[in-house]
Design an enzyme around this catalytic site. Structure first.
Site, PDB file in Angstrom:
ATOM      1  N   ASN A 182       0.802  -1.220   0.000  1.00  0.00           N
ATOM      2  CA  ASN A 182       0.000   0.000   0.000  1.00  0.00           C
ATOM      3  C   ASN A 182       0.840   1.277   0.000  1.00  0.00           C
ATOM      4  O   ASN A 182       0.389   2.320  -0.475  1.00  0.00           O
ATOM      5  CB  ASN A 182      -0.926  -0.003   1.227  1.00  0.00           C
ATOM      6  CG  ASN A 182      -1.555   1.341   1.482  1.00  0.00           C
ATOM      7  OD1 ASN A 182      -2.462   1.773   0.777  1.00  0.00           O
ATOM      8  ND2 ASN A 182      -1.050   2.040   2.505  1.00  0.00           N
ATOM      9  N   TYR A 193       3.552   9.397 -11.296  1.00  0.00           N
ATOM     10  CA  TYR A 193       2.615   8.549 -10.552  1.00  0.00           C
ATOM     11  C   TYR A 193       1.922   7.571 -11.497  1.00  0.00           C
ATOM     12  O   TYR A 193       1.801   6.374 -11.203  1.00  0.00           O
ATOM     13  CB  TYR A 193       1.585   9.428  -9.847  1.00  0.00           C
ATOM     14  CG  TYR A 193       0.646   8.663  -8.941  1.00  0.00           C
ATOM     15  CD1 TYR A 193       1.021   8.336  -7.637  1.00  0.00           C
ATOM     16  CD2 TYR A 193      -0.614   8.277  -9.382  1.00  0.00           C
ATOM     17  CE1 TYR A 193       0.157   7.625  -6.805  1.00  0.00           C
ATOM     18  CE2 TYR A 193      -1.477   7.572  -8.554  1.00  0.00           C
ATOM     19  CZ  TYR A 193      -1.087   7.254  -7.267  1.00  0.00           C
ATOM     20  OH  TYR A 193      -1.941   6.553  -6.448  1.00  0.00           O
TER      21      TYR A 193
END
Length: 309
Positions: free
Chosen positions: A99, A233
């Protein structure tokens, strides 16, 4: 066979979450613990990680089994120490949830403090555009984004893979993003290569990411057809998706899947999202707890299996 290795149904499953001290990671840990799993919460900052563990214990009751171990996902020696801890404490690992992640952009702290007033009344597209307009993409941030969001997940996975292989139902959940979908790539050859997991290798993936950083530094992102806006990203998450599919094909005894938790109100989105961390965590947990023998090498969005493209 040792009970810690045989993993009968009477023994609690063991899950490990990276970046578990806040946001979606914290909620994922809390919900897994509430469902009766033993949870290893990891964070780079020890004090914040320990605080998060205590917060889960207070909210979930004394029965919640939550453990903390410090982890810097970008440091192989840190991942190795974590693997030693899990091996000594539990003897195996059933679920790994990668995560931990960063946004890959710089933002003005003063603006961040005013985000609620700025985005009030905006729809999702307007909020994303507002974030883009108020974010600065630099080469240093792009490098760190690759190190954390892609290579960090890979480092942790490789360190813990032997322990996952000792589980009778080992699984890896990579927290991805809708921004990692290949539709954002403007170069059709890049898009096709990243989608051709039958031919794509980890080595080639490394070469493509090196190429991206070279192009970014040279100001050739647009010319080469890399994604626009939140470029690093998007590339890092697309690479994570590709790696997940490659790994799923290699490790057929494991379930390896990706999940988009949604546009969440967290530090990464400077709390401009539309969903709560609880909602995002729920989506991650659903994929982590899919029935045994289910799908592998898949991408989940809005609770459903979706396309990587």
């Amino acid at each position: 066979m040792d009970a810690a290795v045989s993993n009968p149904s009477s023994i609690k499953r063991i899950a490990l979450v990276t970046g578990g001290n806040k946001g979606v990671g914290l909620e994922t840990c809390r919900q897994l613990a509430t469902k009766g799993l033993k949870v290893v919460l990891t964070a780079r900052n020890e004090a914040r990680g320990l605080e998060a563990v205590e917060a889960i214990r207070r909210s979930s009751g004394a029965a919640a089994e939550v453990f903390f171990h410090q982890l810097d996902v970008t440091d192989p020696s840190s991942a190795a120490r974590l693997a030693d801890f899990v091996r000594g404490q539990f003897g195996r690992l059933d679920i790994l949830i990668n995560n931990a992640g960063i946004s890959g952009v710089d933002r003005d702290p003063i603006l961040v403090a005013k985000v609620k007033d700025q985005v009030e009344g905006m729809d999702v597209n307007q909020r994303v555009e507002w974030m883009r307009e108020n974010s600065k993409e630099t080469y240093e941030e792009a490098k760190q984004c690759m190190r954390t969001n892609y290579y960090g997940a890979k480092i942790v996975t490789e360190a813990l893979l032997p322990l996952l292989q000792l589980s009778s139902s080992g699984r890896i959940v990579n927290v991805s993003s809708g921004f990692g979908l290949l539709r954002f790539f403007r170069n059709e050859e890049l898009k096709q290569e990243l989608n051709d997991v039958g031919s794509l290798t980890e080595e080639r993936l490394d070469e493509l990411l090196d190429m991206f950083l070279t192009d970014f530094e040279a100001g050739k992102v647009d010319a080469r057809g890399w994604p626009a806006a939140f470029t690093a990203y998007k590339v890092a998450k697309a690479a994570l998706n590709a790696y997940s599919r490659i790994l799923a094909a290699k490790q057929t005894a494991l379930r390896v899947n990706c999940v988009h938790p949604g546009y969440i109100k967290t530090d990464m989105t400077i709390h401009s999202g539309l969903l709560t961390p609880e909602e995002g965590g729920r989506r991650v947990v659903e994929v982590a707890l899919l029935p045994e023998g289910g799908v592998t090498g898949a991408f989940f969005e809005d609770g459903e299996e979706a396309s990587f493209v």
